[in-house]
Design an enzyme around this catalytic site. Structure first.
Site, PDB file in Angstrom:
ATOM      1  N   SER A   1      -3.064  63.233 -60.102  1.00  0.00           N
ATOM      2  CA  SER A   1      -2.988  63.890 -61.184  1.00  0.00           C
ATOM      3  C   SER A   1      -2.434  65.018 -61.091  1.00  0.00           C
ATOM      4  CB  SER A   1      -4.319  63.819 -61.816  1.00  0.00           C
ATOM      5  OG  SER A   1      -4.346  64.418 -63.162  1.00  0.00           O
TER       6      SER A   1
ATOM      7  N   TYR B   1     -12.993  64.901 -61.742  1.00  0.00           N
ATOM      8  CA  TYR B   1     -11.919  64.222 -61.513  1.00  0.00           C
ATOM      9  C   TYR B   1     -10.822  65.004 -60.715  1.00  0.00           C
ATOM     10  CZ  TYR B   1      -7.754  61.623 -63.303  1.00  0.00           C
ATOM     11  OH  TYR B   1      -6.809  61.077 -63.384  1.00  0.00           O
TER      12      TYR B   1
END
Length: 243
Positions: A138, A151
């Protein structure tokens, strides 16, 4: 490339599903790995077939090494081998670090980090020469947005695994890369976000929109096939968003 076989984890929705369909368009046989939603997985199989590929759906917890090994076994039994592995399975609970329940943190680590490690471990043992391992990270590892500490930490680990694994596979003719999407219009992204926040995030890139799953799938398809000289890299696919 009718003889090419891909396994796509998280293949029943979002980026994984779009990547599976895109690979189907290139003639791949695709194993759709999914966690629990059989209906979505069956729909994904149909989309791959409509795109011109072959597909089956296999349920597997990516953090369970026995289930993952069985998924690779099915790929070999049904299609004869494995050439490409796309690690797109992931979860994204959001909270400030001080407030995140540690049980939730453990679950994020288990799925995103251990899951990638377990799938990559099988991929190393099974992917044929000329193949590719593609992990999904990400751009949040660079954007440093509040509430994403757990995350982003797992995705930073995914990137580290990628860079090291590419070097461990010296002499195998197997590439290992990571695609790091920016904000992308998937159910995982939209979940729990007010429209005002979605609009603000969408306006950040110079292209002034959210990414589409198809944008990311094109990068994955490139790394899966023609991009043989790209190896051990993190590709930030985010429309120009910058930290």
């Amino acid at each position: 490339m009718t003889d090419r076989v891909a396994i796509v984890t998280g293949g029943s929705s979002g980026i994984g599903r779009e990547a599976a369909t895109r690979l189907g368009r290139d003639g791949y046989a695709v194993v759709i790995g999914y966690a629990g939603n059989q209906s979505n997985a069956e729909e994904a199989v149909k989309e791959v077939e409509q795109a011109g590929g072959r597909a089956i759906a296999v349920q597997a917890d990516v953090a369970d090494e026995t289930a993952v090994a069985a998924m690779f076994d099915r790929a070999e039994q049904e299609f004869g081998g494995v050439d490409v592995v796309v690690n797109a399975a992931g979860i994204m609970p959001l909270a400030p670090l001080a407030e995140l329940d540690l049980e939730v943190f453990d679950r994020v680590v288990r799925t995103n980090l251990r899951g990638t490690f377990v799938v990559d471990q099988q991929a190393v043992r099974r992917v044929r020469g000329g193949g590719a391992i593609i992990n999904v990270s990400s751009s949040l590892t660079k954007l440093a947005r509040p509430n994403y500490s757990a995350y982003s930490a797992t995705k930073g680990g995914v990137e580290a695994i990628t860079l090291i694994l590419a070097r461990e596979l010296r002499g195998r003719d197997v590439t290992v890369n990571t695609v790091a999407p920016g904000p992308t219009a998937t159910p995982l992204f939209f979940e729990g976000k007010p429209q005002e926040l979605i609009d603000r995030i969408a306006a950040e890139p110079p292209l002034e929109r959210l990414g589409e799953p198809s944008d990311i799938a094109e990068v994955i398809a490139f790394l899966a096939g023609p991009a043989r000289w790209i190896n051990g890299q993190v590709i930030y696919a985010n429309g120009g968003s910058a930290a």
